[in-house]
Scaffold this active site. Structure first.
Site, PDB file in Angstrom:
ATOM      1  N   HIS A 133       0.827  -1.203   0.000  1.00 10.28           N
ATOM      2  CA  HIS A 133       0.000   0.000   0.000  1.00 10.28           C
ATOM      3  C   HIS A 133       0.871   1.266   0.000  1.00 10.28           C
ATOM      4  O   HIS A 133       0.712   2.144  -0.855  1.00 10.28           O
ATOM      5  CB  HIS A 133      -0.912  -0.023   1.238  1.00 10.28           C
ATOM      6  CG  HIS A 133      -1.812   1.168   1.369  1.00 10.28           C
ATOM      7  ND1 HIS A 133      -3.144   1.139   1.027  1.00 10.28           N
ATOM      8  CD2 HIS A 133      -1.579   2.431   1.805  1.00 10.28           C
ATOM      9  CE1 HIS A 133      -3.683   2.323   1.249  1.00 10.28           C
ATOM     10  NE2 HIS A 133      -2.747   3.133   1.725  1.00 10.28           N
ATOM     11  N   GLU A 134       1.786   1.328   0.953  1.00  6.48           N
ATOM     12  CA  GLU A 134       2.608   2.540   1.064  1.00  6.48           C
ATOM     13  C   GLU A 134       3.536   2.690  -0.144  1.00  6.48           C
ATOM     14  O   GLU A 134       3.823   3.804  -0.565  1.00  6.48           O
ATOM     15  CB  GLU A 134       3.401   2.550   2.375  1.00  6.48           C
ATOM     16  CG  GLU A 134       2.550   2.474   3.657  1.00  6.48           C
ATOM     17  CD  GLU A 134       1.445   3.524   3.767  1.00  6.48           C
ATOM     18  OE1 GLU A 134       1.600   4.620   3.189  1.00  6.48           O
ATOM     19  OE2 GLU A 134       0.407   3.243   4.409  1.00  6.48           O
ATOM     20  N   HIS A 139       1.792   4.630  -2.756  1.00  9.10           N
ATOM     21  CA  HIS A 139       1.926   6.086  -2.540  1.00  9.10           C
ATOM     22  C   HIS A 139       3.316   6.562  -2.951  1.00  9.10           C
ATOM     23  O   HIS A 139       3.473   7.607  -3.581  1.00  9.10           O
ATOM     24  CB  HIS A 139       1.728   6.416  -1.057  1.00  9.10           C
ATOM     25  CG  HIS A 139       0.306   6.319  -0.593  1.00  9.10           C
ATOM     26  ND1 HIS A 139      -0.734   6.982  -1.211  1.00  9.10           N
ATOM     27  CD2 HIS A 139      -0.250   5.668   0.462  1.00  9.10           C
ATOM     28  CE1 HIS A 139      -1.870   6.719  -0.556  1.00  9.10           C
ATOM     29  NE2 HIS A 139      -1.609   5.927   0.455  1.00  9.10           N
ATOM     30  N   GLU A 152      -4.906   8.071  -2.878  1.00  6.24           N
ATOM     31  CA  GLU A 152      -5.268   6.772  -2.307  1.00  6.24           C
ATOM     32  C   GLU A 152      -5.546   5.738  -3.405  1.00  6.24           C
ATOM     33  O   GLU A 152      -5.371   4.540  -3.188  1.00  6.24           O
ATOM     34  CB  GLU A 152      -6.487   6.943  -1.380  1.00  6.24           C
ATOM     35  CG  GLU A 152      -6.782   5.755  -0.481  1.00  6.24           C
ATOM     36  CD  GLU A 152      -5.733   5.499   0.603  1.00  6.24           C
ATOM     37  OE1 GLU A 152      -4.769   6.278   0.714  1.00  6.24           O
ATOM     38  OE2 GLU A 152      -5.865   4.497   1.326  1.00  6.24           O
TER      39      GLU A 152
HETATM   40 MG    MG Z   1      -3.059   5.389   2.108  1.00  7.75          MG
END
Ligand code: MG
Length: 493
Positions: free
Chosen positions: A263-264, A267, A293
């Site tokens: 997830h990170e 980003h 997101e």
């Molecule tokens: Mg996030």
């Protein structure tokens, strides 16, 4: 980047503001990772002081921005830079410093009380602080101005141009479909709610090795990226050449740390792949929280929880984690995709996550619109949780007190999580017209995925507003149909 003399001067005078953002980001990162625990009040003062200096420097740009806006024929980058600065200016000039200060003080106090209230599972402790916060957020909305509903002013802070109309339209299509898919999945029992790997313990060193190999697969650059440990995983982009993520090791259920890393990284890749010429300018930013997101959700769910990704990382898991010794690929896939309605948002799976968001959205809208009082919130929360997820929280801790956002004054933030899922669905639909995503993931050629995302989305940074960017890339905005399609295929197909 610019031929216009006003814009040129603005960009020159923006450099110290960029430097302050850089420093503030690093202070924040340090606060969450390595800062000694007794240093928080000095750190808080330093951050507040620097934030004030930044504000003064932004406000000083007002006359130049006004002149630049009068010039015609600005290019997209010039317009984008002005737009980004004006969003800050708009806030600083409309919301008086006394209110900003009051909001900050209330948030600091409310957060301390919220922690205690959550520990004791006692909403009544938190209630007066939430009352005060709602009052201040209403004032903030009035100062900012809005069309229709005061909550629109708050939504716009996190997602430029977003209105209740947009969110209602998206949820009214998404939620009934999700309910139908969820009830079929629960009845069919194909994605069991419990999996032995959830209680299996792992060695931290072994899992660190798994995560290192995942970073390699994702092609995270050693020179400009790093990963550390913090209580809650996050990403901090200090510049295009310095992006940092964190994860945590809970010693059981390895997917928690694995998916936080993916997830990170989503980003981080977003930030690392911006046009390098945007450095030191207002464009070196993601355009909105929803778009931001969408990138982490795309990698975490659409890539990371797919069968092809399981196939790709299966040897890595086997090599490092003894608990997977008796698991085949299908076992791992089901572990990654267990469907279990839970009262806790951060534990939610792909099917139930958006129910947690619509609940918060509806309550925020009513609170800011003055249609509901704070004292009604815990029971409304539980009723809605029952309605959407089919579970009644046993107490306030696993109900209304579970998230930090309200104590922080972040009203309007939650909907961007769902918009992230929706936009990730749009990415999934679009990218497969250009590349064979399944084959690319299975073979580990993830660089092809990164390249596509860079060309379509990342390179633009903050050049376009979220709606304009979506229109350019997808020809439509916040369309939940692709997310629904994907979930139907995945869970019922
Ligand atoms: Mg996030």
């Amino acid at each position: 980047m610019s031929e216009n003399s006003f814009v040129k001067e603005i960009l020159e005078r923006f450099k110290p503001i960029w430097a302050l953002n850089h420093a503030l980001g690093l202070l924040d990162w340090d606060l969450e990772t390595y800062m000694p625990s007794g240093s928080s009040s000095a750190r808080g003062s330093a951050q507040a002081r620097l934030a004030l200096t930044k504000q003064e420097k932004v406000i000083a740009l007002t006359p130049l921005v006004a002149q630049a806006r009068k010039t015609s024929g600005l290019n997209d980058f010039e317009n984008g830079a002005l737009r980004m600065i004006m969003r800050d200016l708009d806030y600083y000039t409309k919301v008086p410093p006394t209110l900003v200060e009051e909001l900050q003080r209330t948030a600091t106090e409310a957060t301390v009380v919220w922690r205690e209230a959550r520990r004791n599972s006692d909403f009544t402790l938190f209630k007066p602080h939430l009352d005060r916060m709602i009052e201040l957020k209403k004032q903030e909305a009035e100062k900012l101005g809005y069309d229709g509903h005061p909550y629109n002013a708050l939504l716009n802070r996190f997602e430029e141009g977003l209105t209740i109309g947009d969110v209602d339209r998206t949820f009214s299509r998404l939620i009934p479909k999700l309910k139908r898919i969820l009830s079929k999945v629960v009845t069919a029992g194909k994605f069991p709610p419990n999996h032995p790997l959830e209680s299996a313990e792992y060695e931290e060193a072994s899992m660190k090795q798994v995560n290192r190999e995942i970073l390699n697969l994702l092609g995270m650059p050693e020179q400009t990226f790093r990963m550390d440990i913090s209580a809650h995983p996050f990403t901090k982009g200090l510049s295009i050449t310095d992006v940092r993520i964190t994860t945590r090791y809970k010693r059981t259920s390895f997917k928690d740390t694995l998916f936080s890393v993916i997830h990170e990284c989503g980003h981080a890749i977003h930030r690392l792949q911006m046009d390098p010429s945007f450095e030191y300018t207002p464009l070196v930013n993601t355009t909105s929280l929803g778009v931001n997101e969408s990138q982490s959700r795309f990698w975490e769910n659409f890539v990371g929880r797919s069968r092809d990704f399981v196939k790709l990382i299966y040897p890595i898991l086997k090599r490092n984690l003894g608990s997977t010794a008796s698991c085949n690929e299908e076992d791992i896939y089901r572990y990654f995709n267990a469907v279990r309605p839970s009262p806790i948002r951060v534990e939610a799976d792909e099917l139930t996550y958006n129910f947690h968001i619509i609940l918060r959205y509806e309550l925020e809208k009513r609170l800011i619109g003055g249609e509901t009082s704070v004292s009604e919130i815990p029971s409304l929360w539980n009723d809605m949780m029952d309605e959407y997820v089919g579970i009644r929280p046993a107490n306030d801790e696993e109900g209304v007190l579970q998230d930090i956002h309200w104590s922080d004054g972040e009203f309007g933030y939650f909907p961007t999580y769902s918009l992230g899922n929706v936009i990730a669905g749009m990415v999934f639909h679009k990218i497969r017209k250009d590349i064979d995503l399944e084959a690319v993931v299975k073979s580990g050629r993830l660089v092809d995925v990164k390249k596509w995302l860079q060309q379509q989305i990342h390179t633009w940074g903050g050049t376009y507003s979220p709606k304009v960017l979506q229109q350019k890339v997808f020809g439509e905005v916040y369309n939940p149909d692709w997310l629904i399609d994907y979930l139907e295929q995945k869970f019922l197909g």
